[in-house]
Scaffold this active site. Structure first.
Site, PDB file in Angstrom:
ATOM      1  CB  ILE A   1      -3.668  -0.759  -1.447  1.00  0.00           C
ATOM      2  CG1 ILE A   1      -4.064  -2.234  -1.480  1.00  0.00           C
ATOM      3  CG2 ILE A   1      -4.761   0.059  -0.758  1.00  0.00           C
ATOM      4  CD1 ILE A   1      -4.167  -2.878  -0.101  1.00  0.00           C
TER       5      ILE A   1
ATOM      6  CG  HIS B   1      -3.345   7.593   1.355  1.00  0.00           C
ATOM      7  ND1 HIS B   1      -2.973   7.228   0.082  1.00  0.00           N
ATOM      8  CD2 HIS B   1      -2.301   7.254   2.157  1.00  0.00           C
ATOM      9  CE1 HIS B   1      -1.766   6.707   0.105  1.00  0.00           C
ATOM     10  NE2 HIS B   1      -1.325   6.707   1.361  1.00  0.00           N
TER      11      HIS B   1
ATOM     12  CG  ASP C   1      -0.189   0.043   2.525  1.00  0.00           C
ATOM     13  OD1 ASP C   1      -0.163   1.111   3.181  1.00  0.00           O
ATOM     14  OD2 ASP C   1       0.392  -0.996   2.929  1.00  0.00           O
ATOM     15  CB  SER C   2       0.911   4.248   0.546  1.00  0.00           C
ATOM     16  OG  SER C   2       1.219   5.615   0.467  1.00  0.00           O
ATOM     17  CB  ALA C   3       5.772   4.350   0.364  1.00  0.00           C
TER      18      ALA C   3
END
Length: 323
Positions: A190, A290, A164-166
């Site tokens: 994600i 987020h 997810d994200s980074a």
């Protein structure tokens, strides 16, 4: 960055909107203004305090040799017999915060719902360890999993990655780095970081304040990770939309959130992967924010995202191998 299709719009999920309103009313200082260790602990506390209890699965912590010394992994074992698929999970947190604890519930959920051995990697964080330390660690973890899968009762031909994200960005880069030597079945992303805000998008302008992930904290993340070196903002190991090719990626699933600053770059990434000839499923959640996968006690949306990802991953790792 070009996004060619307008995504559906919807009001924010009521539970998430209420959570954000309560957080704003508390008047807490911006995360980027706090001492680093306090910021990291706040993320741990949020993840632990705002999620539903995850499924009970067996875990073990293991240390392996890494590029910068000892590299910590946490391995999750489902209560399923036989040879299993394996999933390398890479946590988010802007390359600066996040660890095995912040994403423990996420990994337990995916382990249970996919029926896979999940390996979570505690990669080195910035600013202590700037780019490319995290890339090196995640590549190392993927190579270790491919080599040691059978020791974990997992099938080395049924490996997938997710994050997810980074962490989604790092999982993608690891796939690109190991193309030709490791052939994952699937890549689940994600709300991925794909270019950050070197080219401001409409979603940055719409969602950059008051919706959990802010422009200020993103600037802190990018400055910390890249060590203030602006020339790295277009490096393909950071800016996925600048990668020369994405054609070597495995089938990919990309989730974007309607109220996320990263919405448009995630959408652009899904399009680029598909345009490269890779089977791609883009799932858009117009009422999401987020980090919603951590807030399952606040809203069912985060749980739905993980359930959708798990269902897709099962279909990929249970399918016949690609020829």
């Amino acid at each position: 960055m070009t996004v060619t299709t307008t995504l559906p719009r919807a009001p924010m999920d009521p539970g998430l909107a209420s959570f954000l309103a309560q957080a704003a009313a508390q008047g807490n200082p911006p995360l980027e203004s706090l001492p680093l260790e306090i910021g990291r602990q706040i993320y741990r506390d949020l993840a632990a305090g705002l999620g539903l209890p995850p499924p009970a699965v067996a875990t073990e912590d293991r240390s392996i040799p890494g590029p910068g010394g000892s590299l910590q992994l946490r391995i999750y074992h489902p209560d399923v017999s036989g040879s299993l698929p394996a999933l390398l999970y890479v946590h988010g947190g802007g390359f600066v915060i996040g660890d095995l604890e912040t994403h423990d519930a996420v990994c337990r959920t995916l382990c249970h719902d996919v029926g896979a051995v999940v390996v979570a990697v505690d990669y080195r964080l910035a600013p202590e360890h700037p780019f490319p330390a995290a890339v090196q660690d995640v590549v190392c973890a993927l190579q270790w999993l491919a080599t040691h899968a059978r020791e974990l009762r997992a099938d080395p031909s049924r490996i997938a990655l997710a994050g997810d994200s980074a962490g989604a960005q790092l999982a993608t880069v690891a796939c690109l780095h190991t193309a030709g030597t490791i052939t994952p079945r699937a890549l689940g992303l994600i709300y991925p970081v794909a270019q950050h805000h070197s080219e401001p998008s409409a979603s940055m302008a719409e969602n950059g304040e008051g919706k959990f992930l802010t422009l200020g904290v993103m600037q802190w993340f990018i400055d910390s990770y890249l060590g203030g070196r602006s020339e790295l903002t277009r490096h393909p190991d950071f800016a996925l939309l600048s990668a020369p090719t994405l054609a070597t990626l495995p089938p990919s699933w990309v989730a974007t959130m309607g109220h996320d600053p990263l919405r448009d770059e995630g959408h652009a990434l899904a399009q680029r992967i598909q345009q490269a000839g890779v089977a791609t499923e883009h799932r858009h959640y117009p009422d999401g924010i987020h980090a919603c996968i951590h807030f399952t006690a606040v809203s069912p949306l985060g749980g739905q995202v993980l359930s959708d990802l798990a269902q897709w991953l099962r279909g990929q790792v249970d399918a016949q191998p690609r020829v």
